[in-house]
Design a protein around this motif. Structure first.
Motif, PDB file in Angstrom:
ATOM      1  N   SER A 149       0.831  -1.194   0.000  1.00  0.00           N
ATOM      2  CA  SER A 149       0.000   0.000   0.000  1.00  0.00           C
ATOM      3  C   SER A 149       0.870   1.250   0.000  1.00  0.00           C
ATOM      4  O   SER A 149       1.914   1.286   0.648  1.00  0.00           O
ATOM      5  N   SER A 150       0.433   2.276  -0.721  1.00  0.00           N
ATOM      6  CA  SER A 150       1.181   3.528  -0.763  1.00  0.00           C
ATOM      7  C   SER A 150       0.672   4.518   0.283  1.00  0.00           C
ATOM      8  O   SER A 150       1.134   5.634   0.356  1.00  0.00           O
ATOM      9  N   ARG A 151      -0.286   4.106   1.068  1.00  0.00           N
ATOM     10  CA  ARG A 151      -0.842   4.984   2.101  1.00  0.00           C
ATOM     11  C   ARG A 151       0.154   5.140   3.235  1.00  0.00           C
ATOM     12  O   ARG A 151       0.820   4.190   3.635  1.00  0.00           O
ATOM     13  N   THR A 152       0.224   6.364   3.775  1.00  0.00           N
ATOM     14  CA  THR A 152       1.114   6.611   4.899  1.00  0.00           C
ATOM     15  C   THR A 152       0.308   7.082   6.088  1.00  0.00           C
ATOM     16  O   THR A 152      -0.483   8.003   5.989  1.00  0.00           O
ATOM     17  N   ARG A 153       0.488   6.429   7.195  1.00  0.00           N
ATOM     18  CA  ARG A 153      -0.163   6.794   8.449  1.00  0.00           C
ATOM     19  C   ARG A 153       0.892   6.797   9.537  1.00  0.00           C
ATOM     20  O   ARG A 153       1.914   6.126   9.414  1.00  0.00           O
ATOM     21  N   PRO A 154       0.631   7.521  10.624  1.00  0.00           N
ATOM     22  CA  PRO A 154       1.570   7.448  11.748  1.00  0.00           C
ATOM     23  C   PRO A 154       1.714   6.004  12.207  1.00  0.00           C
ATOM     24  O   PRO A 154       0.770   5.219  12.111  1.00  0.00           O
ATOM     25  N   ALA A 155       2.876   5.662  12.703  1.00  0.00           N
ATOM     26  CA  ALA A 155       3.144   4.284  13.106  1.00  0.00           C
ATOM     27  C   ALA A 155       2.119   3.778  14.107  1.00  0.00           C
ATOM     28  O   ALA A 155       1.697   2.623  14.054  1.00  0.00           O
TER      29      ALA A 155
ATOM     30  N   ARG B 241      -6.644  13.131   9.790  1.00  0.00           N
ATOM     31  CA  ARG B 241      -6.888  12.887   8.364  1.00  0.00           C
ATOM     32  C   ARG B 241      -5.588  12.460   7.707  1.00  0.00           C
ATOM     33  O   ARG B 241      -4.505  12.876   8.119  1.00  0.00           O
ATOM     34  N   LYS B 242      -5.715  11.671   6.676  1.00  0.00           N
ATOM     35  CA  LYS B 242      -4.532  11.201   5.966  1.00  0.00           C
ATOM     36  C   LYS B 242      -3.705  12.383   5.451  1.00  0.00           C
ATOM     37  O   LYS B 242      -2.474  12.354   5.482  1.00  0.00           O
ATOM     38  N   ARG B 243      -4.391  13.429   5.009  1.00  0.00           N
ATOM     39  CA  ARG B 243      -3.697  14.600   4.490  1.00  0.00           C
ATOM     40  C   ARG B 243      -2.810  15.253   5.553  1.00  0.00           C
ATOM     41  O   ARG B 243      -1.817  15.896   5.241  1.00  0.00           O
ATOM     42  N   TRP B 244      -3.203  15.093   6.820  1.00  0.00           N
ATOM     43  CA  TRP B 244      -2.453  15.693   7.927  1.00  0.00           C
ATOM     44  C   TRP B 244      -1.424  14.746   8.519  1.00  0.00           C
ATOM     45  O   TRP B 244      -0.850  15.012   9.579  1.00  0.00           O
TER      46      TRP B 244
ATOM     47  N   ARG C 156       1.678  13.976   7.950  1.00  0.00           N
ATOM     48  CA  ARG C 156       3.031  14.503   8.181  1.00  0.00           C
ATOM     49  C   ARG C 156       3.060  15.708   9.107  1.00  0.00           C
ATOM     50  O   ARG C 156       4.088  16.018   9.689  1.00  0.00           O
ATOM     51  N   SER C 157       1.941  16.403   9.230  1.00  0.00           N
ATOM     52  CA  SER C 157       1.941  17.643  10.004  1.00  0.00           C
ATOM     53  C   SER C 157       0.878  17.677  11.098  1.00  0.00           C
ATOM     54  O   SER C 157       0.420  18.743  11.465  1.00  0.00           O
ATOM     55  N   TRP C 158       0.489  16.521  11.631  1.00  0.00           N
ATOM     56  CA  TRP C 158      -0.579  16.463  12.631  1.00  0.00           C
ATOM     57  C   TRP C 158      -0.260  17.331  13.845  1.00  0.00           C
ATOM     58  O   TRP C 158      -1.132  17.981  14.399  1.00  0.00           O
ATOM     59  N   ASP C 159       1.001  17.401  14.248  1.00  0.00           N
ATOM     60  CA  ASP C 159       1.369  18.220  15.402  1.00  0.00           C
ATOM     61  C   ASP C 159       1.215  19.714  15.131  1.00  0.00           C
ATOM     62  O   ASP C 159       0.996  20.494  16.053  1.00  0.00           O
ATOM     63  N   GLU C 160       1.324  20.130  13.877  1.00  0.00           N
ATOM     64  CA  GLU C 160       1.206  21.545  13.536  1.00  0.00           C
ATOM     65  C   GLU C 160      -0.224  21.973  13.205  1.00  0.00           C
ATOM     66  O   GLU C 160      -0.503  23.165  13.138  1.00  0.00           O
ATOM     67  N   VAL C 161      -1.129  21.032  12.984  1.00  0.00           N
ATOM     68  CA  VAL C 161      -2.516  21.365  12.637  1.00  0.00           C
ATOM     69  C   VAL C 161      -3.187  22.008  13.845  1.00  0.00           C
ATOM     70  O   VAL C 161      -3.199  21.435  14.935  1.00  0.00           O
ATOM     71  N   LYS C 162      -3.742  23.214  13.645  1.00  0.00           N
ATOM     72  CA  LYS C 162      -4.374  23.943  14.742  1.00  0.00           C
ATOM     73  C   LYS C 162      -5.822  24.290  14.459  1.00  0.00           C
ATOM     74  O   LYS C 162      -6.609  24.459  15.380  1.00  0.00           O
ATOM     75  N   PHE C 163      -6.178  24.433  13.192  1.00  0.00           N
ATOM     76  CA  PHE C 163      -7.509  24.899  12.822  1.00  0.00           C
ATOM     77  C   PHE C 163      -8.259  23.835  12.031  1.00  0.00           C
ATOM     78  O   PHE C 163      -7.674  23.114  11.240  1.00  0.00           O
ATOM     79  N   CYS C 164      -9.579  23.787  12.225  1.00  0.00           N
ATOM     80  CA  CYS C 164     -10.389  22.776  11.547  1.00  0.00           C
ATOM     81  C   CYS C 164     -10.746  23.179  10.121  1.00  0.00           C
ATOM     82  O   CYS C 164     -11.096  22.329   9.316  1.00  0.00           O
ATOM     83  N   SER C 165     -10.662  24.469   9.798  1.00  0.00           N
ATOM     84  CA  SER C 165     -11.053  24.924   8.467  1.00  0.00           C
ATOM     85  C   SER C 165     -10.347  26.221   8.115  1.00  0.00           C
ATOM     86  O   SER C 165      -9.751  26.877   8.974  1.00  0.00           O
ATOM     87  N   ASP C 166     -10.442  26.597   6.853  1.00  0.00           N
ATOM     88  CA  ASP C 166      -9.881  27.880   6.426  1.00  0.00           C
ATOM     89  C   ASP C 166     -10.611  29.034   7.093  1.00  0.00           C
ATOM     90  O   ASP C 166     -10.017  30.057   7.409  1.00  0.00           O
TER      91      ASP C 166
END
Length: 66
Positions: free
Chosen positions: A2-8, A36-39, A41-51
């Motif tokens: 699988s090419s999907r990447t998730r945290p370990a 979310r899969k899109r987040w 690599r940056s889950w620790d930096e995500v602060k807001f739920c939307s634009d």
């Protein structure tokens, strides 16, 4: 393979059950955000739920672009 990447930590426990994914509150509105899969690599930096929340939180110090 699988090419999907998730945290370990998520790879072993995630089997399609979204309730087992980590979540945290939005800094602006307080709503819970699920991982979310899109987040991946940056889950620790995500602060807001939307634009919209990002704009409302940081809109006070933006200058006129012209």
């Amino acid at each position: 393979m699988s090419s999907r990447t998730r945290p370990a930590a998520q790879t072993a426990s995630f089997k399609g059950n979204k309730q087992s994914l980590p979540s945290k509150p939005c800094v602006a509105c307080g709503r819970p955000m699920s991982w979310r899969k899109r987040w991946a690599r940056s889950w620790d930096e995500v602060k807001f739920c939307s634009d919209a929340c990002r704009r409302s939180r940081s809109g006070a110090h933006t200058g006129a672009a012209g």
